[in-house]
Design a protein around this motif. Structure first.
Motif, PDB file in Angstrom:
ATOM      1  N   LEU A 126      23.260  51.869  -6.259  1.00  0.00           N
ATOM      2  CA  LEU A 126      23.923  52.481  -4.913  1.00  0.00           C
ATOM      3  C   LEU A 126      24.424  53.764  -4.947  1.00  0.00           C
ATOM      4  CD1 LEU A 126      26.100  49.018  -3.919  1.00  0.00           C
ATOM      5  CD2 LEU A 126      24.198  50.312  -2.658  1.00  0.00           C
ATOM      6  N   GLU A 139      21.495  56.178  -5.134  1.00  0.00           N
ATOM      7  CA  GLU A 139      21.050  56.416  -3.787  1.00  0.00           C
ATOM      8  C   GLU A 139      21.856  57.557  -2.998  1.00  0.00           C
ATOM      9  OE1 GLU A 139      19.078  51.774  -3.770  1.00  0.00           O
ATOM     10  OE2 GLU A 139      20.527  52.540  -2.256  1.00  0.00           O
ATOM     11  N   ARG A 140      23.304  57.236  -3.075  1.00  0.00           N
ATOM     12  CA  ARG A 140      24.011  57.956  -2.180  1.00  0.00           C
ATOM     13  C   ARG A 140      24.342  59.586  -3.039  1.00  0.00           C
ATOM     14  NH1 ARG A 140      28.370  53.065  -1.276  1.00  0.00           N
ATOM     15  NH2 ARG A 140      26.924  51.777  -0.140  1.00  0.00           N
ATOM     16  N   GLY A 141      23.584  59.740  -3.847  1.00  0.00           N
ATOM     17  CA  GLY A 141      23.668  61.308  -4.450  1.00  0.00           C
ATOM     18  C   GLY A 141      25.084  61.325  -5.256  1.00  0.00           C
ATOM     19  N   ARG A 178      31.694  64.392 -12.497  1.00  0.00           N
ATOM     20  CA  ARG A 178      31.415  64.998 -11.344  1.00  0.00           C
ATOM     21  C   ARG A 178      32.732  65.375 -10.602  1.00  0.00           C
ATOM     22  NH1 ARG A 178      26.415  63.865  -8.719  1.00  0.00           N
ATOM     23  NH2 ARG A 178      27.265  64.880  -7.039  1.00  0.00           N
ATOM     24  N   CYS A 215      32.245  53.172  -2.792  1.00  0.00           N
ATOM     25  CA  CYS A 215      31.316  51.970  -2.904  1.00  0.00           C
ATOM     26  C   CYS A 215      32.196  50.672  -2.297  1.00  0.00           C
ATOM     27  CB  CYS A 215      30.568  51.661  -4.128  1.00  0.00           C
ATOM     28  SG  CYS A 215      29.501  50.114  -4.207  1.00  0.00           S
ATOM     29  N   ARG A 234      24.139  44.114  -2.944  1.00  0.00           N
ATOM     30  CA  ARG A 234      22.989  44.566  -3.682  1.00  0.00           C
ATOM     31  C   ARG A 234      22.964  43.854  -4.598  1.00  0.00           C
ATOM     32  NH1 ARG A 234      20.256  49.485  -4.513  1.00  0.00           N
ATOM     33  NH2 ARG A 234      20.721  49.425  -2.003  1.00  0.00           N
TER      34      ARG A 234
END
Lengths: 194, 127
Positions: free
Chosen positions: A18, A21-23, B51, B106, B114
């Protein structure tokens, strides 16, 4: 693999898919970080720090004053070393490290913690009955030895500077580093004579 | 755990060899991760932190909560006084999932959906 959606391997795979896919994340970054912590960091880093401290009194003084800066001199830095306090064993004084709430540990010098360090039994008992726990782990300390237990936290991580063993006087720094064990730097072992 | 700067030292020349005769004992015979998903979850967490998506202390708060939850409700094997094995990386995983939900990165329902889809893959495609 299990077909149960609560299976942790499936949840990990699902989460990574997930987020990819969302970068938000890329697999190579994950691969690199895993490889780094599996292969590049570990107790050999801390062993070099200890060997340097044993060999160089000025370095030892810097290490005890500002652990983070002193380990950075040897190229070791990263998360969980921002506030590294080095505690020194001496005759009659033994230091041991724990993280009672989770698993704080000085990664850059020791790598990731062993499973017993994360275990609820160690985390609670080493505070209540350090002498008994250390004896169970093979380190018998006499009653006259003061045991200092250091609880790691978000603010501070600890590294034990073990006593240099008798008989190591003639050894060069590289050879000294080879004597230093992970457990001695957590404070649950002594370093035997070479 | 404060704000780490660079995760990786930029002085590779200072690192000792990790294999071969000059390599010092490193892991002391213990595997760092017990299963591939444990290392994946660990690496994913660090990559997300790298990040700049969260402060490490935010993750740590969630980890402490997950561990405390497990310890408060410590399961024991049926009919035995022996506690089941401490699922450290399950706690880690729960912490990460909770943090990502809080951050809106998320939603738990997305993750459940998923995981269910992956679980229902035809046999032979579940690797």
């Amino acid at each position: 693999m299990s077909h149960d959606p609560s299976d942790p391997a499936l949840r990990t795979e699902a989460l990574e898919a997930l987020l990819t896919e969302r970068g938000v994340v890329e697999a190579p970054a994950i691969d690199r970080l895993i490889a780094y912590y599996e292969e590049q960091v570990g107790p050999m880093n801390g062993a070099r720090v200890v060997a340097r401290a044993w060999s160089d009194p000025a370095y030892r003084a810097r290490l005890l004053t500002d652990g983070r800066s002193a380990i950075a001199e040897l190229g070791f830095e990263g998360p969980q070393s921002e506030h590294l306090v080095v505690v020194e064993n001496a005759p009659g004084v033994h230091n041991v490290v724990v993280c009672t709430l989770c698993s704080c540990y000085p990664w850059p010098v020791l790598g990731l913690p062993p499973s017993w360090y994360k275990d609820p039994a160690y985390r609670s008992r080493i505070v209540r009955e350090p002498r008994a726990v250390l004896a169970e782990m093979g380190l018998a300390l006499d009653e006259a030895t003061e045991i200092r237990v250091w609880d790691s936290s978000a603010e501070v991580r600890y590294l034990v500077l073990p006593e240099r063993p008798a008989g190591s006087e003639g050894l060069a720094e590289d050879a000294l580093a080879g004597l230093v064990s992970r457990d001695a730097m957590i404070g649950v072992a002594r370093i035997p004579p070479p | 755990m404060t704000e780490p700067g660079d995760l990786l030292p930029v002085h590779p020349g200072d690192l000792l060899p990790v294999s071969g005769p000059a390599a010092p004992p490193r892991a002391n015979g213990e595997l760092v991760f017990a299963a591939p998903w444990e290392s994946r979850t660990f690496g994913l967490t660090l990559a997300l932190h790298e990040r700049g998506l969260f402060a490490w202390s935010s993750f740590q708060e969630k980890l402490i909560e997950a561990i405390a939850r497990w310890e408060a409700d410590r399961p024991r094997a049926a009919g035995s006084e022996t506690p089941v094995e401490y699922p450290y990386y399950r706690c880690w995983q729960q912490a990460l999932e909770a943090l990502l939900a809080d951050l809106g990165l998320c939603a738990p329902t997305d993750l459940d959906d998923r995981a269910r889809t992956l679980a229902e893959r035809a046999h032979g495609h579940d690797h």
